[in-house]
Design an enzyme around this catalytic site. Structure first.
Site, PDB file in Angstrom:
ATOM      1  N   ASP A 107       0.843  -1.194   0.000  1.00 46.12           N
ATOM      2  CA  ASP A 107       0.000   0.000   0.000  1.00 46.12           C
ATOM      3  C   ASP A 107       0.880   1.247   0.000  1.00 46.12           C
ATOM      4  OD1 ASP A 107      -2.718   1.401   0.660  1.00 46.12           O
ATOM      5  OD2 ASP A 107      -1.340   2.147   2.182  1.00 46.12           O
ATOM      6  N   ASP A 119      -3.799   2.431  -5.295  1.00 44.01           N
ATOM      7  CA  ASP A 119      -2.700   2.568  -4.336  1.00 44.01           C
ATOM      8  C   ASP A 119      -2.361   1.272  -3.608  1.00 44.01           C
ATOM      9  OD1 ASP A 119      -5.003   2.376  -2.853  1.00 44.01           O
ATOM     10  OD2 ASP A 119      -4.578   4.078  -1.543  1.00 44.01           O
ATOM     11  N   GLU A 120      -2.917   0.148  -4.058  1.00 40.57           N
ATOM     12  CA  GLU A 120      -2.685  -1.107  -3.341  1.00 40.57           C
ATOM     13  C   GLU A 120      -2.641  -2.273  -4.317  1.00 40.57           C
ATOM     14  OE1 GLU A 120      -4.904  -3.417   0.340  1.00 40.57           O
ATOM     15  OE2 GLU A 120      -4.900  -1.219   0.299  1.00 40.57           O
TER      16      GLU A 120
END
Length: 429
Positions: free
Chosen positions: A19, A118-119
């Site tokens: 993340d 974002d992950e």
């Protein structure tokens, strides 16, 4: 610990869940040559509207001011340290691509699953010989992203995707080095101690209340409940919650897609949750138009379609994937769009959408389409002329030379993907 599955039958992989800390705000900090963890940056949809939503806030802003994603503009205090900026979506997508390129140095495409902008999950089981054990690989990825992009990432490591995700969310994000590793041996001391129960993957407030009604207040309670009673009350999700409470997850990233036939597809991770049907349909139509154009460019038509919808990470329902055969093969934008919209409306349960994937399959050479008794020939011809004209204009002058009016409406992403992001200029990193 006596598990529901014999120890030697438990699936054991080396999975990382990575993340990027406060992704949008961190990218804006790096643009300004600031350390992402030290900056006071708030990314907001529209600075002029008092009710505009905060899209991201730097870690320091969250800690010192309590401002986080979902807060409103009017809640932001008047403090000279705070830098309030509007989003640069094309830049965020560009940086996301750079991060994915770093991931691909360590794993093959089939061992990489992009969970959100974002992950991501990485199965590094096959990478040990080249890069070291799972902890060493996590450190190398973390260091590469910092050295090359100046972004801070936190990483959960687990024996399966579930344990990696739980390690990230419940320990890694607050760990001094940003890395946490959970194995099956850690289930009694870590998984069972997750509190509140809604911090457990897949358990929403609604499920927590239903579990409480039958005497289950904690993950430990869930692990020691009668799994058959859980199945009777919650169906297959009851069994899933039970096995998850034991840290058991049979997901293998490389098996998420089966043997593929030749298809044309497009996937998109949305930059926010989409709650409204009309906004989601706009994006589906834009994506369908892109795929239809590729079908025409390659001289083929599709007689099958598939639509994949992934919901926001914060709810227990993951989404759906459905496919249908079409009454006739086609590469018409309007015709394909109508089929995709119909499929969406049939299966969408009014949950917030975060990812969309459209697929056209069952291909055959164009020009051999069946005549549709319910579609007037003149309408077919008109659609064909419109599609060809739009394709020609875009080929000559660029994708943003002509576009559908709905792409200007709230929710549209076509201009963003063509280089103009919701009115914001595309910026380089």
């Amino acid at each position: 610990m006596k598990t529901p599955i014999e120890d030697d039958q438990l699936p054991r992989r080396s999975v990382l869940c990575v993340d990027v800390k406060s992704f949008f705000a961190s990218v804006e900090a790096v643009r300004r040559r600031l350390h992402p963890l030290h900056a006071y940056i708030i990314v907001i949809a529209n600075r002029e509207r008092s009710g505009s939503v905060v899209l991201a806030a730097s870690p320091r802003v969250k800690k010192e001011f309590g401002i986080k994603t979902g807060s409103r503009n009017f809640e932001i205090p008047k403090d000279p340290r705070l830098m309030i900026v509007e989003p640069s979506m094309s830049l965020y997508l560009q940086v996301n691509g750079m991060i994915m390129a770093i991931f691909r140095r360590f794993v093959a495409d089939e061992d990489l699953h992009i969970y959100s902008i974002d992950e991501a999950f990485l199965d590094v089981t096959a990478s040990h010989r080249l890069f070291g054990d799972k902890c060493t690989i996590a450190q190398k990825i973390q260091r590469a992203i910092w050295q090359e992009l100046r972004l801070v990432v936190t990483i959960g490591i687990g024996d399966n995707p579930l344990l990696a995700k739980l390690a990230l969310d419940n320990e890694g994000k607050d760990a001094p080095d940003g890395i946490a590793c959970w194995t099956y041996d850690d289930v009694p001391t870590k998984v069972w101690n997750i509190h509140p129960i809604t911090d457990m993957w897949g358990i929403s407030g609604g499920y927590a209340r239903s579990l409480s009604n039958i005497g289950i207040e904690s993950v430990r309670d869930l692990a020691h409940a009668d799994k058959w009673k859980l199945k009777k009350k919650f169906g297959i999700l009851g069994m899933q919650m039970y096995y998850h409470a034991w840290g058991i997850d049979y997901s293998v990233l490389s098996e998420k897609v089966g043997v593929r036939e030749k298809t044309y597809s497009k996937g998109q991770i949305l930059l926010r949750d989409y709650y409204h049907e009309h906004e989601i349909i706009i994006v589906i139509k834009e994506m369908t138009e892109d795929v239809a154009s590729r079908l025409r460019r390659h001289g083929v038509a599709a007689s099958g379609i598939a639509l994949g919808i992934s919901y926001t990470r914060d709810i227990e329902d993951r989404g759906f994937h459905h496919q249908v055969l079409l009454p006739r093969s086609t590469n018409s934008t309007a015709e394909l769009s109508a089929h995709f919209v119909r499929l969406f409306r049939k299966h969408w349960m009014e949950q917030p959408v975060r990812q969309i994937h459209v697929v056209c399959s069952k291909l055959q050479p164009a020009g051999h389409e069946q005549i549709d008794l319910f579609t007037p020939p003149e309408l077919d011809e008109r659609r064909h002329i419109i599609d060809e004209t739009i394709d020609e204009i875009r080929d000559r002058f660029g994708k943003d030379a002509i576009f559908r009016a709905y792409s200007l409406m709230k929710g549209g992403t076509y201009l963003q993907r063509a280089g103009h992001v919701g009115g914001h200029k595309g910026n380089s990193f």
